[in-house]
Design a protein around this motif. Sequence first.
Motif, PDB file in Angstrom:
ATOM      1  N   ARG A  42       0.823  -0.846  -0.141  1.00  0.00           N
ATOM      2  CA  ARG A  42      -0.397   0.252  -0.063  1.00  0.00           C
ATOM      3  C   ARG A  42       1.057   1.428  -0.119  1.00  0.00           C
ATOM      4  O   ARG A  42       2.226   1.401   0.823  1.00  0.00           O
ATOM      5  CB  ARG A  42      -1.105   0.344   1.132  1.00  0.00           C
ATOM      6  N   ASP A  75       0.744   5.724  -0.074  1.00  0.00           N
ATOM      7  CA  ASP A  75      -0.657   6.630   0.028  1.00  0.00           C
ATOM      8  C   ASP A  75      -0.732   8.393   0.166  1.00  0.00           C
ATOM      9  O   ASP A  75       0.507   8.130   1.594  1.00  0.00           O
ATOM     10  CB  ASP A  75      -1.289   6.350   0.955  1.00  0.00           C
ATOM     11  N   GLY A 131      -1.576  17.126  -8.654  1.00  0.00           N
ATOM     12  CA  GLY A 131      -3.470  16.128  -8.533  1.00  0.00           C
ATOM     13  C   GLY A 131      -3.246  15.705  -7.159  1.00  0.00           C
ATOM     14  O   GLY A 131      -1.743  15.465  -6.793  1.00  0.00           O
ATOM     15  N   SER A 132      -4.337  15.162  -5.858  1.00  0.00           N
ATOM     16  CA  SER A 132      -4.570  15.087  -4.986  1.00  0.00           C
ATOM     17  C   SER A 132      -4.475  13.510  -4.721  1.00  0.00           C
ATOM     18  O   SER A 132      -3.905  12.878  -5.597  1.00  0.00           O
ATOM     19  CB  SER A 132      -5.549  15.001  -3.978  1.00  0.00           C
ATOM     20  N   PRO A 133      -2.772  13.358  -3.688  1.00  0.00           N
ATOM     21  CA  PRO A 133      -2.612  11.380  -3.633  1.00  0.00           C
ATOM     22  C   PRO A 133      -4.029  10.671  -3.425  1.00  0.00           C
ATOM     23  O   PRO A 133      -4.877  11.400  -2.314  1.00  0.00           O
ATOM     24  CB  PRO A 133      -1.668  12.079  -2.714  1.00  0.00           C
ATOM     25  N   GLU A 134      -3.968   9.921  -3.753  1.00  0.00           N
ATOM     26  CA  GLU A 134      -5.190   9.028  -3.569  1.00  0.00           C
ATOM     27  C   GLU A 134      -4.138   7.599  -2.799  1.00  0.00           C
ATOM     28  O   GLU A 134      -3.152   6.946  -3.344  1.00  0.00           O
ATOM     29  CB  GLU A 134      -5.655   8.604  -4.470  1.00  0.00           C
ATOM     30  N   ALA A 135      -5.214   6.804  -2.284  1.00  0.00           N
ATOM     31  CA  ALA A 135      -4.359   5.028  -2.132  1.00  0.00           C
ATOM     32  C   ALA A 135      -3.898   4.410  -2.381  1.00  0.00           C
ATOM     33  O   ALA A 135      -4.966   4.170  -4.015  1.00  0.00           O
ATOM     34  CB  ALA A 135      -5.225   4.277  -0.256  1.00  0.00           C
ATOM     35  N   VAL A 136      -3.104   3.901  -2.952  1.00  0.00           N
ATOM     36  CA  VAL A 136      -2.927   2.326  -4.292  1.00  0.00           C
ATOM     37  C   VAL A 136      -2.384   1.170  -3.629  1.00  0.00           C
ATOM     38  O   VAL A 136      -1.399   1.507  -2.767  1.00  0.00           O
ATOM     39  CB  VAL A 136      -1.454   3.506  -4.695  1.00  0.00           C
ATOM     40  N   THR A 156       5.744   7.647  -9.947  1.00  0.00           N
ATOM     41  CA  THR A 156       5.762   9.003  -9.541  1.00  0.00           C
ATOM     42  C   THR A 156       6.927   9.854 -10.591  1.00  0.00           C
ATOM     43  O   THR A 156       7.859   9.022 -10.696  1.00  0.00           O
ATOM     44  CB  THR A 156       5.904   9.626  -7.765  1.00  0.00           C
ATOM     45  N   PRO A 176       2.441  12.768  -6.333  1.00  0.00           N
ATOM     46  CA  PRO A 176       1.941  11.343  -5.456  1.00  0.00           C
ATOM     47  C   PRO A 176       2.250   9.995  -6.394  1.00  0.00           C
ATOM     48  O   PRO A 176       2.043   9.443  -7.226  1.00  0.00           O
ATOM     49  CB  PRO A 176       0.715  11.894  -5.308  1.00  0.00           C
ATOM     50  N   ARG A 196       1.302   6.374  -8.134  1.00  0.00           N
ATOM     51  CA  ARG A 196      -0.369   6.271  -9.232  1.00  0.00           C
ATOM     52  C   ARG A 196       0.364   5.073  -9.617  1.00  0.00           C
ATOM     53  O   ARG A 196       1.431   5.090  -9.839  1.00  0.00           O
ATOM     54  CB  ARG A 196      -0.695   7.433  -9.864  1.00  0.00           C
ATOM     55  N   LYS A 197      -0.941   4.774  -9.691  1.00  0.00           N
ATOM     56  CA  LYS A 197      -0.305   2.936 -10.637  1.00  0.00           C
ATOM     57  C   LYS A 197      -0.005   3.212 -11.683  1.00  0.00           C
ATOM     58  O   LYS A 197      -0.379   3.780 -12.384  1.00  0.00           O
ATOM     59  CB  LYS A 197      -1.866   1.910 -10.319  1.00  0.00           C
TER      60      LYS A 197
END
Length: 336
Positions: free
Chosen positions: A221, A223, A258-263, A273, A321, A323-324
């Motif tokens: 994970r 984030d 953009g805002s970070p999101e959980a990956v 990144t 951030p 990202r996948k």
Amino acid sequence: MPTLPRTSASVLAATLLLAACGTEGGAPPGGENGEAPVQAEVLCPTDHSAHGDTQPSEPSPRPSGRPSALPLPSAGGTTENGVRITALHSWGPESGCAGVDYSADFELTNQLTEAATYTLTFGFLSASGGAVDHGERTVEAVGPGRTVKGTVTMNETLGNPPAVTGVEVTKVRSVPAAEASSASGTCPKSGVHVYADEGDAAMGLRVVGLHLVNCGTLPYRLDGYPKLEPQDENHKTVDGVRILEGTDRISTGLGGDGSPEAVVLEPREAAVTSLAWRNTTQAGEPVNAPYVRVWARPAAAPVMVVPELDLGTTGRLGVGPWRKDETNRGAGGTRP
């Protein structure tokens, strides 16, 4: 802005061919004073794709002759950051090789207090002192205070280049062996490969991709943003550099805003990144930070990459951030 994967010739995944151009390594088997001996027999440099960075598709016959030894310039035997050139060779038809190529023998002494992996760059010079081409070698896990020997060969040069009459050490980069980055191969204990690519540069703008591959057996994970610590050539933390969350304050359209999101990465999935900066120079002292220590997430084991930050006098480094990375799938590794 496109980024290119880092090849084995850079900081990250080069493999030493012990049966090719000499013996290198961090645990020298025999030799005087614990030094690793250079093998008596070697293959022609041109018998190896990328001059020693990958194995040939089929075994090549050993040459019937020996390379011709060339005299070293008076400065050739000097030590540069623990690296000393000991011989320069010319390979040609008289050596049983096709074409003409050049190689140099070197000794590397780890002057650090811990085991380190080195990337060495050499310049092959003409009689006028100009650069004909360069060669690069990665030497893995050299113990503190240890001296190892190896050989570097000149990269392919198209056309009819001038004869090589000298060689010099142009760059020495080292990272702690425990923090060496990797793109593939044996999966680290952390369960992830972390590495930087070759990046892209245009009009003073620099962008380097930072990649993470889950080579473990459990989900991983991420984030938010990776933690970064720029370091100078002596591995000292570079103070005064502002780490910006997002790359939009460096330039737009880089994909790091953009805002970070959980990956959540399943095994063999990847994330990416971007690091972005400008090398603008105005009043003040330019800042160069070859190394960046990276923590992919809080409490993660650090990994050191070598993006060669030339920050000018801007004092700013943007990071996007996590990202996948849908383009990098199936890039796992073997478990230790």
